[in-house]
Design an enzyme around this catalytic site. Structure first.
Site, PDB file in Angstrom:
ATOM      1  N   PHE A 229      -5.971 -15.206  11.578  1.00  0.00           N
ATOM      2  CA  PHE A 229      -5.548 -15.406  10.185  1.00  0.00           C
ATOM      3  C   PHE A 229      -4.551 -16.557  10.017  1.00  0.00           C
ATOM      4  O   PHE A 229      -4.171 -16.904   8.896  1.00  0.00           O
ATOM      5  CB  PHE A 229      -4.948 -14.111   9.597  1.00  0.00           C
ATOM      6  CG  PHE A 229      -3.737 -13.592  10.334  1.00  0.00           C
ATOM      7  CD1 PHE A 229      -2.481 -14.133  10.113  1.00  0.00           C
ATOM      8  CD2 PHE A 229      -3.846 -12.542  11.236  1.00  0.00           C
ATOM      9  CE1 PHE A 229      -1.359 -13.658  10.775  1.00  0.00           C
ATOM     10  CE2 PHE A 229      -2.732 -12.046  11.922  1.00  0.00           C
ATOM     11  CZ  PHE A 229      -1.488 -12.622  11.679  1.00  0.00           C
TER      12      PHE A 229
ATOM     13  N   ARG B  56       6.018  -3.490  -0.864  1.00  0.00           N
ATOM     14  CA  ARG B  56       4.637  -3.838  -0.504  1.00  0.00           C
ATOM     15  C   ARG B  56       3.602  -2.910  -1.136  1.00  0.00           C
ATOM     16  O   ARG B  56       2.425  -3.278  -1.228  1.00  0.00           O
ATOM     17  CB  ARG B  56       4.486  -3.915   1.016  1.00  0.00           C
ATOM     18  CG  ARG B  56       5.115  -5.214   1.540  1.00  0.00           C
ATOM     19  CD  ARG B  56       5.035  -5.294   3.031  1.00  0.00           C
ATOM     20  NE  ARG B  56       5.400  -6.622   3.516  1.00  0.00           N
ATOM     21  CZ  ARG B  56       5.806  -6.861   4.746  1.00  0.00           C
ATOM     22  NH1 ARG B  56       5.905  -5.869   5.618  1.00  0.00           N
ATOM     23  NH2 ARG B  56       6.119  -8.089   5.117  1.00  0.00           N
TER      24      ARG B  56
ATOM     25  N   ASN C 166       1.075  -9.595   1.339  1.00  0.00           N
ATOM     26  CA  ASN C 166       1.969  -8.429   1.227  1.00  0.00           C
ATOM     27  C   ASN C 166       3.331  -8.798   0.628  1.00  0.00           C
ATOM     28  O   ASN C 166       4.345  -8.201   0.930  1.00  0.00           O
ATOM     29  CB  ASN C 166       2.102  -7.716   2.573  1.00  0.00           C
ATOM     30  CG  ASN C 166       2.552  -8.648   3.681  1.00  0.00           C
ATOM     31  OD1 ASN C 166       2.955  -9.777   3.414  1.00  0.00           O
ATOM     32  ND2 ASN C 166       2.515  -8.172   4.912  1.00  0.00           N
TER      33      ASN C 166
ATOM     34  N   HIS D 109       8.307 -11.631   3.160  1.00  0.00           N
ATOM     35  CA  HIS D 109       8.585 -11.705   4.594  1.00  0.00           C
ATOM     36  C   HIS D 109      10.032 -11.280   4.787  1.00  0.00           C
ATOM     37  O   HIS D 109      10.910 -11.750   4.070  1.00  0.00           O
ATOM     38  CB  HIS D 109       8.401 -13.139   5.102  1.00  0.00           C
ATOM     39  CG  HIS D 109       8.920 -13.329   6.488  1.00  0.00           C
ATOM     40  ND1 HIS D 109       8.164 -13.045   7.606  1.00  0.00           N
ATOM     41  CD2 HIS D 109      10.139 -13.741   6.944  1.00  0.00           C
ATOM     42  CE1 HIS D 109       8.899 -13.297   8.690  1.00  0.00           C
ATOM     43  NE2 HIS D 109      10.094 -13.713   8.316  1.00  0.00           N
TER      44      HIS D 109
ATOM     45  N   THR E 287       3.502  -3.450   6.781  1.00  0.00           N
ATOM     46  CA  THR E 287       2.787  -4.731   6.672  1.00  0.00           C
ATOM     47  C   THR E 287       1.503  -4.568   5.854  1.00  0.00           C
ATOM     48  O   THR E 287       1.143  -5.432   5.060  1.00  0.00           O
ATOM     49  CB  THR E 287       2.407  -5.240   8.089  1.00  0.00           C
ATOM     50  OG1 THR E 287       3.600  -5.447   8.825  1.00  0.00           O
ATOM     51  CG2 THR E 287       1.629  -6.545   8.032  1.00  0.00           C
TER      52      THR E 287
ATOM     53  N   LYS F 136       6.774 -14.540  -0.718  1.00  0.00           N
ATOM     54  CA  LYS F 136       5.582 -15.347  -0.495  1.00  0.00           C
ATOM     55  C   LYS F 136       4.930 -15.616  -1.863  1.00  0.00           C
ATOM     56  O   LYS F 136       5.348 -15.029  -2.871  1.00  0.00           O
ATOM     57  CB  LYS F 136       4.659 -14.599   0.482  1.00  0.00           C
ATOM     58  CG  LYS F 136       5.342 -14.446   1.851  1.00  0.00           C
ATOM     59  CD  LYS F 136       4.372 -14.108   2.945  1.00  0.00           C
ATOM     60  CE  LYS F 136       4.224 -12.614   3.115  1.00  0.00           C
ATOM     61  NZ  LYS F 136       3.471 -12.243   4.329  1.00  0.00           N
TER      62      LYS F 136
HETATM   63  P1  AMP Z   1       4.916 -10.728  10.330  1.00  0.00           P
HETATM   64  O1  AMP Z   1       5.520 -11.769  11.225  1.00  0.00           O
HETATM   65  O2  AMP Z   1       4.530  -9.457  11.033  1.00  0.00           O
HETATM   66  O3  AMP Z   1       5.684 -10.535   9.063  1.00  0.00           O
HETATM   67  O4  AMP Z   1       3.515 -11.336   9.890  1.00  0.00           O
HETATM   68  C1  AMP Z   1       3.487 -12.472   9.129  1.00  0.00           C
HETATM   69  C2  AMP Z   1       2.428 -12.389   8.090  1.00  0.00           C
HETATM   70  O5  AMP Z   1       1.149 -12.574   8.683  1.00  0.00           O
HETATM   71  C3  AMP Z   1       2.327 -11.020   7.418  1.00  0.00           C
HETATM   72  O6  AMP Z   1       3.246 -10.815   6.415  1.00  0.00           O
HETATM   73  C4  AMP Z   1       0.918 -11.073   6.914  1.00  0.00           C
HETATM   74  O7  AMP Z   1       0.776 -11.867   5.754  1.00  0.00           O
HETATM   75  C5  AMP Z   1       0.216 -11.729   8.053  1.00  0.00           C
HETATM   76  N1  AMP Z   1      -0.272 -10.744   9.036  1.00  0.00           N
HETATM   77  C6  AMP Z   1       0.422 -10.144  10.038  1.00  0.00           C
HETATM   78  N2  AMP Z   1      -0.396  -9.355  10.762  1.00  0.00           N
HETATM   79  C7  AMP Z   1      -1.614  -9.460  10.205  1.00  0.00           C
HETATM   80  C8  AMP Z   1      -2.906  -8.911  10.494  1.00  0.00           C
HETATM   81  N3  AMP Z   1      -3.090  -8.083  11.514  1.00  0.00           N
HETATM   82  N4  AMP Z   1      -3.946  -9.255   9.702  1.00  0.00           N
HETATM   83  C9  AMP Z   1      -3.784 -10.106   8.682  1.00  0.00           C
HETATM   84  N5  AMP Z   1      -2.614 -10.679   8.352  1.00  0.00           N
HETATM   85  C10 AMP Z   1      -1.549 -10.369   9.094  1.00  0.00           C
END
Ligand code: AMP
Length: 147
Positions: free
Chosen positions: A56, A106, A125, A128, A95, A10
């Protein structure tokens, strides 16, 4: 057939590309790479479809459409017995960067879910990673012709 997955630096991760790629290369070869100055909007929407109703989400979309990202297909290195998704999980960490174990990718991010939540944005973070084989196939197909 060797195990493959989809992986993305990212925008905050692009700034640490050398360091992150060195870690990735300990478990996988990069078999394809695409560097975007900006990700197309419709691809971001498809990649993060599951988050479209989260608070978000609008911030995440803007962040990815206005900044560079590097996308890759990774293939498990020879001689490793563990599942590729488990290897990448361990390498990437939680995450929430604040909870990511020392030594994980991370853990290099200064951000946290708590701060991101208080600012109504997605946590930065760095990377992905696809969670499993099915997700990897779907996500890779958004950006690459062959997987
Ligand atoms: P993921 O599909 O779980 O990889 O989530 C995608 C991206 O969304 C993450 O890498 C974060 O940047 C963001 N993200 C996921 N969960 C949260 C959360 N609870 N609060 C804020 N950002 C989030």
């Amino acid at each position: 057939m060797k195990q493959r997955t989809f992986f993305m630096l990212k925008p905050d991760g692009v700034k640490l590309e050398e360091e992150i790629l060195a870690r990735i290369k300990s478990v996988a070869e990069i078999v394809a790479i695409k560097k975007y100055a900006r990700l197309p909007l419709e691809k971001i929407a498809q990649l993060y479809e599951e988050h479209k109703d989260k608070p978000f989400y609008p911030w995440l979309v803007d962040y990815l459409k206005d900044n560079p990202a590097t996308l890759m297909i990774l293939e498990k290195k020879d001689g490793l017995n563990e599942d590729l998704f488990s290897l990448i999980d361990k390498l990437v960490g939680s995450t929430d960067p604040k909870k990511a174990l020392p030594g994980t990718i991370r853990s290099l991010s200064p951000d946290s879910l708590e701060v991101a939540y208080s600012q109504n944005r997605a946590v930065q973070n760095l990377v992905h990673r696809s969670e499993n084989e099915t997700t990897a196939q779907r996500e890779a197909a958004l950006f690459f012709d062959v997987f």
